[in-house]
Design an enzyme around this catalytic site. Sequence first.
Site, PDB file in Angstrom:
ATOM      1  N   ASP A  44      28.344 -47.407  14.625  1.00 27.61           N
ATOM      2  CA  ASP A  44      27.705 -46.069  14.710  1.00 27.61           C
ATOM      3  C   ASP A  44      27.456 -45.744  13.053  1.00 27.61           C
ATOM      4  O   ASP A  44      27.035 -44.627  12.853  1.00 27.61           O
ATOM      5  CB  ASP A  44      28.803 -44.995  15.428  1.00 27.61           C
ATOM      6  CG  ASP A  44      30.052 -44.693  14.226  1.00 27.61           C
ATOM      7  OD1 ASP A  44      30.216 -45.641  13.365  1.00 27.61           O
ATOM      8  OD2 ASP A  44      30.852 -43.795  14.593  1.00 27.61           O
ATOM      9  N   GLY A  45      27.737 -46.603  12.187  1.00 27.63           N
ATOM     10  CA  GLY A  45      27.378 -46.816  10.870  1.00 27.63           C
ATOM     11  C   GLY A  45      28.678 -46.176   9.884  1.00 27.63           C
ATOM     12  O   GLY A  45      28.486 -46.366   8.738  1.00 27.63           O
ATOM     13  N   ARG A 103      21.670 -35.474 -11.447  1.00 30.89           N
ATOM     14  CA  ARG A 103      20.451 -34.521 -11.851  1.00 30.89           C
ATOM     15  C   ARG A 103      20.459 -33.090 -11.470  1.00 30.89           C
ATOM     16  O   ARG A 103      19.842 -32.248 -12.113  1.00 30.89           O
ATOM     17  CB  ARG A 103      19.147 -35.178 -11.232  1.00 30.89           C
ATOM     18  CG  ARG A 103      18.697 -36.416 -12.010  1.00 30.89           C
ATOM     19  CD  ARG A 103      17.404 -37.091 -11.121  1.00 30.89           C
ATOM     20  NE  ARG A 103      17.832 -38.017 -10.259  1.00 30.89           N
ATOM     21  CZ  ARG A 103      17.114 -38.804  -9.650  1.00 30.89           C
ATOM     22  NH1 ARG A 103      15.921 -38.926 -10.149  1.00 30.89           N
ATOM     23  NH2 ARG A 103      17.448 -39.463  -8.610  1.00 30.89           N
ATOM     24  N   GLN A 104      21.646 -32.799 -10.648  1.00 27.81           N
ATOM     25  CA  GLN A 104      21.870 -31.149 -10.276  1.00 27.81           C
ATOM     26  C   GLN A 104      23.261 -31.121 -11.029  1.00 27.81           C
ATOM     27  O   GLN A 104      24.190 -31.050 -10.265  1.00 27.81           O
ATOM     28  CB  GLN A 104      21.999 -31.150  -8.757  1.00 27.81           C
ATOM     29  CG  GLN A 104      20.530 -31.104  -8.029  1.00 27.81           C
ATOM     30  CD  GLN A 104      20.409 -30.516  -6.699  1.00 27.81           C
ATOM     31  OE1 GLN A 104      21.246 -31.271  -5.732  1.00 27.81           O
ATOM     32  NE2 GLN A 104      19.640 -29.501  -6.625  1.00 27.81           N
ATOM     33  N   LYS A 202       6.491 -32.072 -22.467  1.00 30.66           N
ATOM     34  CA  LYS A 202       5.903 -32.416 -20.935  1.00 30.66           C
ATOM     35  C   LYS A 202       6.437 -30.870 -20.133  1.00 30.66           C
ATOM     36  O   LYS A 202       7.391 -30.434 -20.553  1.00 30.66           O
ATOM     37  CB  LYS A 202       6.372 -33.530 -20.329  1.00 30.66           C
ATOM     38  CG  LYS A 202       7.774 -33.709 -19.940  1.00 30.66           C
ATOM     39  CD  LYS A 202       8.143 -34.996 -18.960  1.00 30.66           C
ATOM     40  CE  LYS A 202       9.462 -35.299 -18.920  1.00 30.66           C
ATOM     41  NZ  LYS A 202       9.923 -36.554 -18.410  1.00 30.66           N
ATOM     42  N   GLY A 235       6.842 -42.164 -12.111  1.00 30.75           N
ATOM     43  CA  GLY A 235       5.680 -41.397 -12.302  1.00 30.75           C
ATOM     44  C   GLY A 235       5.599 -40.751 -13.588  1.00 30.75           C
ATOM     45  O   GLY A 235       4.528 -40.828 -14.242  1.00 30.75           O
TER      46      GLY A 235
END
Length: 321
Positions: A44-45, A103-104, A202, A235
């Site tokens: 089931d992972g 990043r949070q 930016k 990006g």
Amino acid sequence: MDATFCSLGPIKIFTCNANKTLAQDIAKILDEPLGNAEVSAFADGEIKMCINETVRNHDVFIIQPTSNPTNNNLMELLIMIDAMKRASAGRITAVIPYFGYARQDRKARSRDPISAKLVANLISTAGADRVLTIDLHCPQIQGFFDIPVDHLYGMPKFTRYYLEKFKNNNDSVTVVSPDFGNAPMARKLAQKLDVPVAVIEKRRQEANKSEVLNIIGDVFGRKVVLIDDMIDTAGSITNAVQAIKDAGATDIYVSCTHGIFSGPAIERIENSAIKELVTLDTIEIDRSKITDKFNVLTVADLLAEAIKHIHDGTSISELFE
């Protein structure tokens, strides 16, 4: 050896599945066998963990970046820490070359989570006694932990590389930061290379998307070294590269500690004006997907030396230079 650590047994190096190559390289440098552990999954992972050797009273180091697939790799780390704790390991150090969920680190908007703090709590609660990591996305995350954190830097690797690359030929080199947040990192590299520094102003509209507003500093006719702590979808970095190229730069070199390279990242880099991209192997990179434009430097020697210092109870400050 510091008396505090005299009761500990010898080093044992273990790894989960996120970066086995780096773990093997670290173990080889330390002349230690890689610990015998099986990390697999049930049907089931759910993660299945089996430690096949004694770790009682040993000084255990678990090598596991929490990179993509982030949730799975994080759970592997937490479960292995728990297994070591229950097996009476003398001390457990989570070696996390790349710390995901960084990043949070604050509430940027109402009702935002602080995921970095949550993950720090999970690692401590699982039973880790110490954390060893490289170039946290936000250095203040060190303070989220209630256990010691040894925060290493990729800067010495890039400094040595570019000192050799531009040896006796750095008159036309400028180091550029892709944003104000990374300006201190760029400034340090510029000081080591004895070259000017520039910063890109930016505006970030949303995650993985940004717009270049201005370049503060002169890049016209210059070879540029653009340095960042991580590249995800590429990006933002390719937009910055294009702006630098449009401003008259000649050759553009890009460096990042953590090459996440999600989605279209490699294609974007290949199609950009980047002459060379240098990254560290904090995250395992599929070498079959990259070309000669990419140069991967190893952190195995840096982490091995830090592990030795931690085990011996000696300062790691010399590794910052």
